[in-house]
Design a protein around this motif. Structure first.
Motif, PDB file in Angstrom:
ATOM      1  N   GLU A 211     -54.217 147.161   0.575  1.00 46.80           N
ATOM      2  CA  GLU A 211     -53.919 147.666   1.909  1.00 46.80           C
ATOM      3  C   GLU A 211     -55.109 147.479   2.838  1.00 46.80           C
ATOM      4  N   GLU A 212     -56.322 147.718   2.283  1.00 44.16           N
ATOM      5  CA  GLU A 212     -57.514 147.522   3.100  1.00 44.16           C
ATOM      6  C   GLU A 212     -57.668 146.058   3.488  1.00 44.16           C
ATOM      7  N   ASP A 213     -57.409 145.146   2.551  1.00 49.94           N
ATOM      8  CA  ASP A 213     -57.499 143.728   2.855  1.00 49.94           C
ATOM      9  C   ASP A 213     -56.444 143.316   3.866  1.00 49.94           C
ATOM     10  N   ILE A 214     -55.245 143.886   3.772  1.00 48.17           N
ATOM     11  CA  ILE A 214     -54.207 143.571   4.749  1.00 48.17           C
ATOM     12  C   ILE A 214     -54.634 144.024   6.133  1.00 48.17           C
ATOM     13  N   VAL A 215     -55.260 145.184   6.191  1.00 49.40           N
ATOM     14  CA  VAL A 215     -55.779 145.652   7.475  1.00 49.40           C
ATOM     15  C   VAL A 215     -56.858 144.707   7.993  1.00 49.40           C
ATOM     16  N   GLN A 216     -57.690 144.204   7.087  1.00 52.27           N
ATOM     17  CA  GLN A 216     -58.727 143.266   7.496  1.00 52.27           C
ATOM     18  C   GLN A 216     -58.125 141.974   8.027  1.00 52.27           C
ATOM     19  N   LEU A 217     -57.123 141.445   7.339  1.00 57.29           N
ATOM     20  CA  LEU A 217     -56.458 140.236   7.817  1.00 57.29           C
ATOM     21  C   LEU A 217     -55.716 140.497   9.121  1.00 57.29           C
ATOM     22  N   GLU A 218     -55.131 141.668   9.236  1.00 59.38           N
ATOM     23  CA  GLU A 218     -54.434 142.011  10.470  1.00 59.38           C
ATOM     24  C   GLU A 218     -55.402 142.075  11.652  1.00 59.38           C
ATOM     25  N   MET A 219     -56.595 142.602  11.406  1.00 57.49           N
ATOM     26  CA  MET A 219     -57.600 142.622  12.472  1.00 57.49           C
ATOM     27  C   MET A 219     -58.040 141.204  12.842  1.00 57.49           C
ATOM     28  N   LEU A 220     -58.145 140.345  11.827  1.00 58.77           N
ATOM     29  CA  LEU A 220     -58.493 138.962  12.088  1.00 58.77           C
ATOM     30  C   LEU A 220     -57.434 138.272  12.936  1.00 58.77           C
ATOM     31  N   LEU A 221     -56.179 138.471  12.581  1.00 59.13           N
ATOM     32  CA  LEU A 221     -55.096 137.884  13.357  1.00 59.13           C
ATOM     33  C   LEU A 221     -54.993 138.499  14.749  1.00 59.13           C
ATOM     34  N   GLU A 222     -55.278 139.781  14.834  1.00 58.00           N
ATOM     35  CA  GLU A 222     -55.187 140.452  16.125  1.00 58.00           C
ATOM     36  C   GLU A 222     -56.216 139.909  17.111  1.00 58.00           C
ATOM     37  N   ALA A 223     -57.392 139.529  16.611  1.00 57.23           N
ATOM     38  CA  ALA A 223     -58.416 138.975  17.498  1.00 57.23           C
ATOM     39  C   ALA A 223     -57.923 137.694  18.167  1.00 57.23           C
ATOM     40  N   TYR A 224     -57.300 136.818  17.397  1.00 61.53           N
ATOM     41  CA  TYR A 224     -56.796 135.574  17.973  1.00 61.53           C
ATOM     42  C   TYR A 224     -55.479 135.794  18.710  1.00 61.53           C
ATOM     43  N   PHE A 225     -54.778 136.843  18.374  1.00 64.14           N
ATOM     44  CA  PHE A 225     -53.584 137.189  19.145  1.00 64.14           C
ATOM     45  C   PHE A 225     -53.969 137.591  20.567  1.00 64.14           C
ATOM     46  N   VAL A 226     -55.077 138.318  20.695  1.00 64.75           N
ATOM     47  CA  VAL A 226     -55.547 138.705  22.034  1.00 64.75           C
ATOM     48  C   VAL A 226     -55.933 137.467  22.843  1.00 64.75           C
TER      49      VAL A 226
ATOM     50  N   LEU B  18     -46.677 137.229  11.710  1.00 67.66           N
ATOM     51  CA  LEU B  18     -47.522 137.512  10.546  1.00 67.66           C
ATOM     52  C   LEU B  18     -48.077 138.930  10.602  1.00 67.66           C
ATOM     53  N   MET B  19     -48.443 139.395  11.783  1.00 67.74           N
ATOM     54  CA  MET B  19     -48.983 140.748  11.906  1.00 67.74           C
ATOM     55  C   MET B  19     -47.931 141.810  11.622  1.00 67.74           C
ATOM     56  N   ASP B  20     -46.679 141.518  11.923  1.00 66.07           N
ATOM     57  CA  ASP B  20     -45.611 142.495  11.712  1.00 66.07           C
ATOM     58  C   ASP B  20     -45.102 142.537  10.277  1.00 66.07           C
ATOM     59  N   ASP B  21     -45.364 141.486   9.503  1.00 68.39           N
ATOM     60  CA  ASP B  21     -44.834 141.405   8.136  1.00 68.39           C
ATOM     61  C   ASP B  21     -45.987 141.535   7.143  1.00 68.39           C
ATOM     62  N   ASP B  22     -46.073 142.682   6.474  1.00 68.83           N
ATOM     63  CA  ASP B  22     -47.131 142.889   5.482  1.00 68.83           C
ATOM     64  C   ASP B  22     -46.938 142.014   4.249  1.00 68.83           C
ATOM     65  N   GLY B  23     -45.704 141.700   3.933  1.00 74.07           N
ATOM     66  CA  GLY B  23     -45.454 140.850   2.765  1.00 74.07           C
ATOM     67  C   GLY B  23     -46.000 139.447   2.957  1.00 74.07           C
ATOM     68  N   ASP B  24     -45.813 138.880   4.155  1.00 73.92           N
ATOM     69  CA  ASP B  24     -46.358 137.547   4.422  1.00 73.92           C
ATOM     70  C   ASP B  24     -47.876 137.558   4.395  1.00 73.92           C
ATOM     71  N   MET B  25     -48.487 138.622   4.908  1.00 69.69           N
ATOM     72  CA  MET B  25     -49.947 138.704   4.851  1.00 69.69           C
ATOM     73  C   MET B  25     -50.436 138.865   3.420  1.00 69.69           C
ATOM     74  N   ALA B  26     -49.706 139.629   2.602  1.00 73.24           N
ATOM     75  CA  ALA B  26     -50.105 139.792   1.203  1.00 73.24           C
ATOM     76  C   ALA B  26     -50.009 138.479   0.427  1.00 73.24           C
ATOM     77  N   GLU B  27     -49.068 137.607   0.820  1.00 75.06           N
ATOM     78  CA  GLU B  27     -48.935 136.313   0.145  1.00 75.06           C
ATOM     79  C   GLU B  27     -50.114 135.400   0.401  1.00 75.06           C
ATOM     80  N   MET B  28     -50.883 135.680   1.431  1.00 73.14           N
ATOM     81  CA  MET B  28     -51.988 134.791   1.802  1.00 73.14           C
ATOM     82  C   MET B  28     -53.281 135.096   1.065  1.00 73.14           C
ATOM     83  N   TYR B  29     -53.307 136.141   0.231  1.00 71.58           N
ATOM     84  CA  TYR B  29     -54.510 136.468  -0.529  1.00 71.58           C
ATOM     85  C   TYR B  29     -54.547 135.613  -1.782  1.00 71.58           C
ATOM     86  N   LEU B  30     -54.874 134.355  -1.608  1.00 71.47           N
ATOM     87  CA  LEU B  30     -54.820 133.406  -2.714  1.00 71.47           C
ATOM     88  C   LEU B  30     -55.948 133.647  -3.706  1.00 71.47           C
ATOM     89  N   THR B  31     -57.146 133.937  -3.219  1.00 78.17           N
ATOM     90  CA  THR B  31     -58.276 134.179  -4.117  1.00 78.17           C
ATOM     91  C   THR B  31     -58.046 135.412  -4.972  1.00 78.17           C
TER      92      THR B  31
END
Length: 423
Positions: A305-320, A218-231
């Motif tokens: 892009e900013e939201d994708i970065v925010q989601l990526e940071m969220l995923l990165e925390a649990y990835f660690v 999910l962190m490597d694919d920006d398209g999959d992360m963009a699909e998760m912005y349901l709101t």
């Protein structure tokens, strides 16, 4: 004649009523059977789901597969991942209107407004439901930039990572004493326990690895992360719908006004000039609308892009967190491998000692066989001058024994010089 007709009619009605009773009894029995089978079908077709809304209110519903597919706009293959009859690896799928989450025991469908959690008596499911409801109710009066779907996804990742990390720590606490005891004393019971723990460690490592790979994907694919912005997608669709309705209403009003003017207003010689001015004004308005739409699209893309970065940071925390758990499991596996190597070396040393003893025993047996041959030869009953003196046989035995001892010592020197026996 009328009485006969009435009697036959009454008999016919009685027969019909008796048949009707029989049929009604069969129908009731068959209806009971149909009800039973219908219950089985309902039991197999619909499952118990827990619906959690944005206010943290949980409702238990019985929904079938088609209803979930219709509400969440999901294909059947995605819902197959949530089927408890099948075992699939951990998966997170981003779709147009929903997020399909299958992490260990947590199986749910997350939309922009609701979470459909598969009901179960498992502790992880109960904890997820209670924790999500508590968080949503606690944050209901506080502003939070995190969308609803990310709150639900974050909790699923948090509980999964915590559960896997707790299992890894529990396994390490159980297996380290067994490995230390096995290193000190090798026994069948300790070997069996280590084998059982090693199999459990392999399964746990595979589960942790799959969760880690899924988060990394999910962190490597920006398209999959963009699909998760349901709101955000829902708000955008509502804005598009409202703008389309506004444009349709304004177009209709403009057409009505144009028809009224064409019917009531007289033809003016300056109408081409007025129409040219109106055309220029419309062109300017269109250009300003186009520029504003470009600006809005640019701002929305930057926000995305900013939201994708925010989601990526969220995923990165649990990835660690999950990567740390995987590192601990890898260290535990290396410790097991080191213990197995130590046991192999220890068993090899014991085997070498046994081989050394066997060589010494073989050399002693060879020397003793030579002495026995000499004693057997001179113990035969044949005529010789040697047997005239009684002490001659003692000298023969003494000389043979000394020769055997010298031969055995020569064997030992040979083994030591050729490093058959080190040290």
């Amino acid at each position: 004649m009328d009485k006969v007709r009435v009697a036959s009619a009454s008999n016919h009605l009685e027969s019909i009523s008796s048949h009707g009773d029989t049929f009604s009894g069969f129908a009731s029995a068959s209806g009971h059977g149909l009800g039973f089978f219908g219950l089985k079908k309902s039991r197999h077709g619909s499952r118990s789901w827990i619906k959690i809304d944005q206010d943290g209110e949980a409702i238990v519903l019985a929904l079938d597969k088609a209803t979930i597919m219709r509400r969440c706009s999901l294909p059947s293959r995605d819902l197959r991942l949530l089927d408890p009859l099948f075992i699939y690896p951990s998966t997170i799928l981003g779709r147009e209107k929903a997020i399909v989450v299958y992490l260990e025991q947590i199986r749910c469908v997350i939309t922009a407004d609701e979470v459909y959690l598969m009901n179960s008596l498992d502790g992880a499911v109960v904890q997820y439901k209670q924790e999500l409801c508590n968080r949503l109710q606690a944050k209901r009066d506080h502003a939070d930039n995190l969308p609803f779907e990310f709150k639900a996804l974050e909790l699923a990742l948090e509980l999964t990572c915590m559960s896997l990390d707790a299992q890894a720590k529990q396994l390490a606490a159980e297996i380290y004493p067994v490995l230390d005891e096995l290193a000190s004393s090798i026994s069948t019971l300790n070997l069996e326990q280590v084998r059982r723990f090693k199999g459990y460690l392999l399964g746990l490592t595979q589960r942790v690895q799959k969760v880690r790979d899924e988060i990394e994907h999910l962190m490597d694919d920006d398209g999959d992360m963009a699909e998760m912005y349901l709101t955000e997608k829902k708000q955008r669709m509502e804005a598009y719908a409202s703008s389309d309705a506004y444009l349709a209403d304004s177009t209709e009003e403009h057409s009505v006004s144009v028809k009224g003017v064409s019917k009531s207003a007289p033809v003016s010689p300056v109408s081409p000039v007025v129409s040219a001015k109106v055309g220029r004004n419309l062109q300017r308005a269109f250009s300003s609308i186009t520029a504003s739409s470009r600006h809005e699209s640019f701002m929305s893309s930057s926000d995305e892009e900013e939201d994708i970065v925010q989601l990526e940071m969220l995923l990165e925390a649990y990835f660690v967190v999950i990567d740390h758990t995987l590192s601990n499991l890898s260290s535990l596996k290396e410790y097991i491998d080191d213990t197995e190597d130590f046991i192999s070396i220890k068993l090899g040393n014991v085997q070498n000692q046994l081989i050394k003893f066997e060589v010494l025993l073989t050399a002693a047996s060879f020397v003793a066989a030579i002495f026995a041959v000499v004693a057997g030869v001179f113990g035969m009953n044949f005529t010789s001058s040697i047997f005239d003196d009684a002490s001659t046989f003692n000298w023969v035995l003494t000389i043979a024994g000394v020769c055997c001892i010298l031969l055995y010592v020569s064997f030992l020197v040979y083994f030591r010089r050729n490093k058959v026996f080190p040290g």
